[in-house]
Design a protein around this motif. Structure first.
Motif, PDB file in Angstrom:
ATOM      1  N   ASP A  69      -5.106   3.863   1.242  1.00 49.24           N
ATOM      2  CA  ASP A  69      -6.277   3.123   1.740  1.00 49.24           C
ATOM      3  C   ASP A  69      -7.582   3.754   1.266  1.00 49.24           C
ATOM      4  O   ASP A  69      -8.048   4.737   1.854  1.00 49.24           O
ATOM      5  CB  ASP A  69      -6.242   3.059   3.276  1.00 49.24           C
ATOM      6  N   HIS A 114      -2.160   0.490   8.544  1.00 49.78           N
ATOM      7  CA  HIS A 114      -3.285   0.378   7.611  1.00 49.78           C
ATOM      8  C   HIS A 114      -4.588   0.767   8.307  1.00 49.78           C
ATOM      9  O   HIS A 114      -4.759   0.549   9.509  1.00 49.78           O
ATOM     10  CB  HIS A 114      -3.383  -1.068   7.101  1.00 49.78           C
ATOM     11  N   HIS A 121       0.837  -1.201   0.000  1.00 49.37           N
ATOM     12  CA  HIS A 121       0.000   0.000   0.000  1.00 49.37           C
ATOM     13  C   HIS A 121       0.871   1.249   0.000  1.00 49.37           C
ATOM     14  O   HIS A 121       1.902   1.287   0.687  1.00 49.37           O
ATOM     15  CB  HIS A 121      -0.907   0.024   1.234  1.00 49.37           C
ATOM     16  N   HIS A 123      -3.000   4.437   5.673  1.00 51.28           N
ATOM     17  CA  HIS A 123      -2.131   4.582   4.512  1.00 51.28           C
ATOM     18  C   HIS A 123      -2.758   5.593   3.553  1.00 51.28           C
ATOM     19  O   HIS A 123      -3.988   5.613   3.412  1.00 51.28           O
ATOM     20  CB  HIS A 123      -1.977   3.244   3.776  1.00 51.28           C
ATOM     21  N   PRO A 174      -0.661  -5.706   7.373  1.00 51.80           N
ATOM     22  CA  PRO A 174      -0.642  -4.308   6.895  1.00 51.80           C
ATOM     23  C   PRO A 174      -1.560  -4.061   5.694  1.00 51.80           C
ATOM     24  O   PRO A 174      -1.456  -3.008   5.075  1.00 51.80           O
ATOM     25  CB  PRO A 174       0.822  -4.154   6.470  1.00 51.80           C
TER      26      PRO A 174
END
Ligand code: CU
Ligand code: ZN
Length: 196
Positions: free
Chosen positions: A131, A119, A111, A128, A180
């Motif tokens: 995200d 995350h 990511h 992130h 993550p």
């Protein structure tokens, strides 16, 4: 008499050459004028980028993700439109690398996370930059998602710039918690974010 005439022709010739030179100078001086206008115009021009998704073999996903930024330091609006995906909530992220060359799209890396934080979901303050949460895919295999992010930019060269990075659609649902990656499963579509 003849010498005088030759002299006059030479003088006229020199005068013509000087005249031409002067004309070129005038044109050169006039040419840079539009530049400040062009600069001023770009300041108000919306920045845009997009990613066209390609499907993993065995799936038939298609679609695109569009990015728009009104001001260079303002939020980015993200609009995803996906077809041919499995019904349900499917994880959607910006990944670090704009490389869809691997069959399973692992070439896109993890990511996009320039801040080095855990995350999360798009509503979490700590998440992130990549995200984007989940996109809801309906019975017909299509879905759209629109959200706004202040963690990314479309300005090239900035640490939070998403230009040249990847977009990944996952086979599973992002639980918005697991580290993550949100346990979103395999990667079924991939695209590279390009300006314009
Ligand atoms: Cu992902
Ligand atoms: Zn993440």
């Amino acid at each position: 008499m003849r010498l005088q005439r030759i002299g006059l022709i030479l003088i006229l010739g020199v005068a013509v050459l000087i005249g031409c030179g002067g004309g070129e100078e005038a044109r050169e001086a006039a040419a840079p004028e539009p530049e400040p206008m062009a600069e001023d115009h770009s300041m108000h021009e919306m920045l845009t980028a997009s990613a066209s998704l390609q499907s993993r073999e065995g799936f038939s996903v298609s679609g695109s993700v569009a990015f728009e930024q009104m001001e260079s330091d303002g939020p980015v609006t993200i609009t995803a439109s996906i077809q041919g995906a499995p019904v349900g909530s499917r994880g959607l992220h910006i990944h670090e690398v704009g490389d869809c060359s691997a069959e399973d799209f692992t070439s896109a890396g993890g990511h996009f996370n320039p801040a080095g934080v855990p995350h999360g979901g798009p509503a979490d303050s700590e998440r992130h930059a990549g995200d984007l949460g989940n996109i809801e895919i309906g019975e017909d295999g299509s879905g759209t998602l629109e959200l706004t992010s202040d963690l990314i930019t479309l300005v090239a060269g900035e640490p939070t710039s998403v230009l040249g990075r990847g977009v990944i659609l996952h086979e599973g649902t992002d639980d918005l918690m697991s580290q993550p990656t949100g346990a979103a499963g395999g990667r079924i579509a991939c695209g590279v974010i390009t300006a314009g």
